[in-house]
Scaffold this motif. Structure first.
Motif, PDB file in Angstrom:
ATOM      1  N   GLU A 113       0.830  -1.205   0.000  1.00 37.34           N
ATOM      2  CA  GLU A 113       0.000   0.000   0.000  1.00 37.34           C
ATOM      3  C   GLU A 113       0.868   1.260   0.000  1.00 37.34           C
ATOM      4  O   GLU A 113       0.597   2.224  -0.719  1.00 37.34           O
ATOM      5  CB  GLU A 113      -0.925  -0.010   1.229  1.00 37.34           C
ATOM      6  CG  GLU A 113      -1.971  -1.118   1.187  1.00 37.34           C
ATOM      7  CD  GLU A 113      -2.779  -1.180   2.470  1.00 37.34           C
ATOM      8  OE1 GLU A 113      -2.430  -0.413   3.416  1.00 37.34           O
ATOM      9  OE2 GLU A 113      -3.737  -1.979   2.548  1.00 37.34           O
ATOM     10  N   ARG A 114       1.955   1.246   0.822  1.00 39.99           N
ATOM     11  CA  ARG A 114       2.837   2.412   0.890  1.00 39.99           C
ATOM     12  C   ARG A 114       3.552   2.636  -0.442  1.00 39.99           C
ATOM     13  O   ARG A 114       3.699   3.773  -0.910  1.00 39.99           O
ATOM     14  CB  ARG A 114       3.880   2.226   2.005  1.00 39.99           C
ATOM     15  CG  ARG A 114       4.720   3.458   2.265  1.00 39.99           C
ATOM     16  CD  ARG A 114       5.753   3.224   3.346  1.00 39.99           C
ATOM     17  NE  ARG A 114       5.141   2.824   4.610  1.00 39.99           N
ATOM     18  CZ  ARG A 114       5.189   1.592   5.106  1.00 39.99           C
ATOM     19  NH1 ARG A 114       5.838   0.625   4.441  1.00 39.99           N
ATOM     20  NH2 ARG A 114       4.610   1.321   6.254  1.00 39.99           N
ATOM     21  N   MET A 121       2.159   6.841  -6.792  1.00 36.15           N
ATOM     22  CA  MET A 121       1.189   7.831  -7.234  1.00 36.15           C
ATOM     23  C   MET A 121       1.683   9.240  -6.913  1.00 36.15           C
ATOM     24  O   MET A 121       1.548  10.165  -7.731  1.00 36.15           O
ATOM     25  CB  MET A 121      -0.170   7.570  -6.552  1.00 36.15           C
ATOM     26  CG  MET A 121      -0.815   6.254  -6.983  1.00 36.15           C
ATOM     27  SD  MET A 121      -2.318   5.880  -6.039  1.00 36.15           S
ATOM     28  CE  MET A 121      -3.352   7.274  -6.507  1.00 36.15           C
ATOM     29  N   LEU A 122       2.262   9.398  -5.692  1.00 31.27           N
ATOM     30  CA  LEU A 122       2.783  10.710  -5.317  1.00 31.27           C
ATOM     31  C   LEU A 122       3.950  11.120  -6.203  1.00 31.27           C
ATOM     32  O   LEU A 122       4.056  12.286  -6.615  1.00 31.27           O
ATOM     33  CB  LEU A 122       3.224  10.679  -3.840  1.00 31.27           C
ATOM     34  CG  LEU A 122       3.809  11.982  -3.283  1.00 31.27           C
ATOM     35  CD1 LEU A 122       2.769  13.110  -3.367  1.00 31.27           C
ATOM     36  CD2 LEU A 122       4.280  11.798  -1.845  1.00 31.27           C
ATOM     37  N   GLU A 166       2.455   1.796  -3.391  1.00 33.87           N
ATOM     38  CA  GLU A 166       1.490   2.326  -4.353  1.00 33.87           C
ATOM     39  C   GLU A 166       1.256   3.814  -4.129  1.00 33.87           C
ATOM     40  O   GLU A 166       1.189   4.614  -5.087  1.00 33.87           O
ATOM     41  CB  GLU A 166       0.173   1.551  -4.228  1.00 33.87           C
ATOM     42  CG  GLU A 166      -0.906   1.981  -5.202  1.00 33.87           C
ATOM     43  CD  GLU A 166      -0.523   1.730  -6.655  1.00 33.87           C
ATOM     44  OE1 GLU A 166      -1.138   2.347  -7.538  1.00 33.87           O
ATOM     45  OE2 GLU A 166       0.391   0.907  -6.899  1.00 33.87           O
ATOM     46  N   GLN A 167       1.143   4.205  -2.849  1.00 34.83           N
ATOM     47  CA  GLN A 167       0.959   5.626  -2.535  1.00 34.83           C
ATOM     48  C   GLN A 167       2.174   6.449  -2.976  1.00 34.83           C
ATOM     49  O   GLN A 167       2.029   7.534  -3.537  1.00 34.83           O
ATOM     50  CB  GLN A 167       0.709   5.791  -1.031  1.00 34.83           C
ATOM     51  CG  GLN A 167      -0.612   5.219  -0.558  1.00 34.83           C
ATOM     52  CD  GLN A 167      -0.758   5.313   0.949  1.00 34.83           C
ATOM     53  OE1 GLN A 167       0.168   5.751   1.645  1.00 34.83           O
ATOM     54  NE2 GLN A 167      -1.922   4.886   1.465  1.00 34.83           N
ATOM     55  N   GLU A 168       3.385   5.915  -2.711  1.00 34.49           N
ATOM     56  CA  GLU A 168       4.587   6.633  -3.112  1.00 34.49           C
ATOM     57  C   GLU A 168       4.669   6.749  -4.638  1.00 34.49           C
ATOM     58  O   GLU A 168       5.105   7.774  -5.163  1.00 34.49           O
ATOM     59  CB  GLU A 168       5.825   5.920  -2.563  1.00 34.49           C
ATOM     60  CG  GLU A 168       5.965   6.027  -1.048  1.00 34.49           C
ATOM     61  CD  GLU A 168       7.174   5.278  -0.536  1.00 34.49           C
ATOM     62  OE1 GLU A 168       7.828   4.594  -1.362  1.00 34.49           O
ATOM     63  OE2 GLU A 168       7.452   5.383   0.682  1.00 34.49           O
TER      64      GLU A 168
END
Length: 320
Positions: free
Chosen positions: A201-202, A208-209, A204-206
């Motif tokens: 999850e982290r 996208m960011l 994927e967030q990174e």
């Protein structure tokens, strides 16, 4: 045998005293021979008050100081006798020292022989004592060996009992450890699965960011590049205008003619060099003079714009 530390006879206090007396007698003798009384001067006074100096009277007869030669010889003889007596006394003292040294050497030899006898007797006594102690030590060693055997047997029995208890305790501890390891393994697997899920999850967030930041950076770069192009165009026009204002034109010789020049500028717009690339000489000479006459040309404070303008090539085409 004479000792090196014994002073010579002429170095003794008696010899020094005798020498001092002889010197004193010689000084008295010389001073008595050189003694002379001084003449007396008499001044006579006249009745009219005038004074004249009378000639000095004849000197009195010389009175020599008499020296008793016999007395001096007696004194010298006494001094020599004192020196002989001192020398004999010193020689006697040296003989006495040699005699005492010989006596001391004999006494030392006798004492060394006695000490050897005592040392030999002590050696024999020590050997006997060592043999006695050795026998006692052997007996004690045998007793200690028997006692050690008994202690060893008891220790072995106690050790076997302790090993049995330790084996039982180790079996219980192994069972408890197995159960604890199974529980820990289950917890570790669950924790690892949770961390893997959180990591995905982290990540994927990174991602996208990062994509969002990259898109924003590209937009800023495009805007910045467009702005820089506009700024370069604007300052290029300002530099051309500054050169044109300082250009001295002659329509008859310059109409329709051009010159390409390369100009290098400092961060504040100061002209560091100007070089002709190609063109008509009359226009090129006028262009170089115009650039030097301006001295400092317009320059942007933006580093990106300056990097594009610090080494610029322009075409100078006089307009009429």
């Amino acid at each position: 045998m004479k000792s090196d530390g014994v002073p010579k006879w002429w170095q003794t206090p008696i010899s020094k005293s005798v020498g001092l007396h002889v010197g004193l007698v010689a000084v008295l003798f010389i001073s008595g021979l050189s003694f002379w009384p001084k003449p007396t001067q008499i001044t006579l006074s006249g009745e009219a008050g005038n004074s004249t100096s009378a000639p000095p009277p004849p000197p009195p007869p010389v009175e020599a100081v008499a020296i008793d030669r016999k007395e001096l010889e007696q004194r010298v003889a006494d001094i020599k006798k004192q020196q002989d007596d001192a020398r004999k006394a010193e020689e006697q003292r040296i003989r006495d020292l040699e005699r005492r040294a010989q006596q001391a050497e004999r006494a030392r030899t006798t004492e060394e022989a006695r000490l050897k006898r005592v040392a030999e007797e002590k050696r024999k006594a020590d050997e006997a004592a060592v043999a006695s102690r050795k026998a006692a030590a052997e007996a004690k060693k045998q007793q200690e060996a028997e006692a050690a055997k008994a202690r060893t047997a008891e220790q072995q029995r106690v050790a076997r009992e302790q090993e049995r208890k330790k084996a039982e305790e180790a079996a219980k501890a192994a069972e408890a450890k197995r159960k604890a390891e199974q529980e820990a393994l289950a917890k570790a697997q669950a924790e690892r699965a949770r961390k893997e899920r959180e990591d995905r999850e982290r990540a994927e967030q990174e991602r996208m960011l990062q994509e969002q930041m990259s898109a924003e950076a590209d937009a800023r770069r495009r805007a910045r590049s467009q702005q820089a192009v506009t700024e370069v165009q604007r300052f290029t026009a300002m530099i051309s205008d500054a050169i044109d204002r300082n250009l001295i034109k002659d329509e008859s010789t310059m109409r329709g003619r051009t010159c390409r020049v390369n100009i290098r500028l400092a961060t504040n717009g100061f002209v560091t060099s100007v070089n002709v690339i190609s063109g008509e000489r009359v226009v090129c000479d006028a262009a170089v003079r115009a650039v030097n006459r301006a001295g400092t040309l317009p320059m942007s404070q933006d580093p990106d714009v300056y990097n594009q303008l610090k080494d610029i090539t322009l075409t100078v085409a006089p307009e009429f």
